[in-house]
Structures are given as C-alpha cells and as structure tokens.
Scaffold this active site. Sequence first.
Site, PDB file in Angstrom:
ATOM      1  CG  HIS A  62      -0.552  -7.151  11.573  1.00 41.88           C
ATOM      2  ND1 HIS A  62       0.401  -7.020  11.646  1.00 41.88           N
ATOM      3  CD2 HIS A  62      -0.900  -8.571  10.982  1.00 41.88           C
ATOM      4  CE1 HIS A  62       1.164  -7.742  11.371  1.00 41.88           C
ATOM      5  NE2 HIS A  62       0.857  -8.506  10.946  1.00 41.88           N
ATOM      6  CG  ASP A 172       4.038  -9.212   8.195  1.00 40.06           C
ATOM      7  OD1 ASP A 172       3.035  -8.933   8.756  1.00 40.06           O
ATOM      8  OD2 ASP A 172       4.804 -10.020   8.462  1.00 40.06           O
ATOM      9  CD  GLU A 204      -0.399 -11.265  12.377  1.00 40.60           C
ATOM     10  OE1 GLU A 204      -0.621 -12.334  11.865  1.00 40.60           O
ATOM     11  OE2 GLU A 204       0.587 -10.964  12.633  1.00 40.60           O
ATOM     12  CD  GLU A 205       3.909  -9.572  13.185  1.00 41.10           C
ATOM     13  OE1 GLU A 205       5.130 -10.358  13.630  1.00 41.10           O
ATOM     14  OE2 GLU A 205       4.379  -8.861  11.700  1.00 41.10           O
ATOM     15  CG  ASP A 227      -1.170 -10.967   8.046  1.00 40.49           C
ATOM     16  OD1 ASP A 227       0.586 -10.241   7.227  1.00 40.49           O
ATOM     17  OD2 ASP A 227      -1.337 -10.914   8.920  1.00 40.49           O
ATOM     18  CG  HIS A 310       9.387 -10.571  10.161  1.00 43.63           C
ATOM     19  ND1 HIS A 310       8.816 -11.170  11.644  1.00 43.63           N
ATOM     20  CD2 HIS A 310       7.656 -10.638  10.241  1.00 43.63           C
ATOM     21  CE1 HIS A 310       7.593 -11.725  11.750  1.00 43.63           C
ATOM     22  NE2 HIS A 310       6.667 -10.466  10.823  1.00 43.63           N
TER      23      HIS A 310
END
Length: 345
Positions: A62, A172, A204-205, A227, A310
């Site tokens: 992603h 990410d 995706e998130e 991922d 994150h």
Amino acid sequence: MDIQKVLSEASGKLGPSGQEMEIAQYFADQFRPFVDEVTIDKMNNVIAHKKGTGPKVMLCAHMDEIGLMVVNIEDDGSIRLGNVGGVDPRILPACRVWVHGKEKLFGTIGALPPHLLTAEERQKNYNAKDLYVDVGLPGDKVKELVRIGDLVTFNVPLTELLNGQVAAKTMDDRACVGILLLAAERLQKLHCDADVYFVGSTQEEVGSMGAMTAAFAIDPDLAVALDVDHATIPGSRPDTTVDGDSLCATIGPYIQPKLLDRLMKCAKEHHVKLQTAVSSRSTYTDADAVGIARSGIPTVLLSLPLKYMHTTVETIDLQALKEGGRVIAHFLSELDAGWEDDLWI
C-alpha cells in the site's frame, strides 16, 4: 535502481488514505520502465502489468500514509486536528507539518509546555484535544487559507543512518512498494512466464479498500501481499517483534499453507533469509482483503521489519528490503503451468 533515492522521493509525496493521487502518479512513473503497461484505477491504485502466458499473479503493497485533518480553527489561528488512519497523539508535540490548504503552509504542532501544567496534568499523556498546529498567521488569515477537512501531513525528510539503515515517514508501506520495484527491475534479467500485476494499493490504513477492489478487478490466480512488521527494539516483547535484518513470512489461517511452503523453499534455494511469524486470526494487512476477493485467492504475506511504526522516524534495513526484491523476483520466475498441482491436496 537507487532505491534509497526512490524512497526519499516517495516519502515526501502527498498520499493520506483516500488522497493518494500524487503518490500514485510518482509510483506509476517508477514502474513504467519495467512493465508493459501502467494504469491508475478509480481508487487510485497503481496497477503495473508485466504480461505473460502463465499464472496470473497479483503483488500488492500500500501507498497511503497516516496523516491528520483539520477539524477546527480557533479564533487565534490555532488549527485543531483529527486523524486519518492510526496516529498516536503522543508522537505529535513538536512535529513539523504541512497544512494543505489553498496554499501549502508550514506549521509546527504545539501544546502547553510542562511548566504551565499542573502536577496532575504532567502525569498524563497528551490527547488530540490538547494539540494544535501553529502556522504563524492571525486567525482571519488562517480561516481564509484553510478549511475544515484540509489535510495535514508530516514534514520530515528521509535520514540516512549507519549500517545501511534509513529513517523516514511513510516507510509503512512505501518501502514495500520499493520492494516491488526492485522485483520488477530484477525480472528484466530472468525468464518469467507468469502474468504479473504489481499493485500499489490505497486506503489500507482505513480498511484495505484499494487492495479489495484491485483484487476483484484483476482476478488473479494467486497473490503476495507485502507490508511491514514490528522490528525488535529495547523493551519490546520477543513474541511481538522480529529481527530487523530480513523479511518475515506469516503463518496463519488467512495464509495459503502450500503456497507459503513454495515461497519458503524458493527463499532457501536462493539463500535469502526469511523469518516466520504467526497471526492466529486476521493479519490486519491487504492480505486479508485480497484472500477473500471474489471466490477466494490463495495468498501469502511477506513483511519488512520496521522500527517505530506509525511515527515520523520509521526505520528499515535497506539490505533486508533488497533481499525482498530478490526473493520475489525468483518466486515469480519459477511459477509455471503446474504451480497449483498440489495446492489443495
């Protein structure tokens, strides 16, 4: 390919979930030299197709990033924030950000300093309601340039660390799109019968919406999702992290076991180290959405170890990333017409 340069450029492109147009255009341009055609679909997924006569394979990672959104503007011009994806407010104080209003405004995220907090308040973590963006303009000018719902993204360049590691925002999962690019480049020198679709997926998130729709449209015979996973850091529990020096293959009910065996065998034959991890239920990645698309797609999941997920300093090992591109290229090149002979036995 200078993969560090690609990651540095990609990390600076705008692309919070649902607003991936800029990063999609960037990755579409990166894939074009290695495939037969590149399209961007209605969900802003990048679909790079390397045509072949063998099994149809979808690989996805992603492109979207976590971010922030303007939810209120105070009379003094302070901008209050909401989340786009999973942003922990504890990482935000002192962050440098871009506010994407009518003009792109530089700002800093502020909060009451400890000196002005009560003893009780100093014992608590910051909440979103305690934080705001300061762009240095008076309230009327901010309200002229910024609207409720405008995006706010982190302003942090990629930083090269020692020992082949880099730190940046959006690793990410743009680092894994980098793995797909390396695999596509390497396939230029390998024989490959497979009909390959490299997908930079979106949203995706917030629920893997892009991977879900791309898998429906492509209707592949099998899929590999990529991922990130948590790399070991001081204080982490051993059962929740993996070593940072190599990719990790997931074992679990969402993973097709014999396809996983084939991938592990390929890695061993080409001397690529692969770790394993267990997800007893959902993997919380694109693999979950792809695996149940249409009537079901045999899917495996590879993860790139990453520290500080994150945050604005997501840290990866470039050698692990490069080895990921190598094993995927060999996995694809070795798929033939009999790839699924024993898949369901």
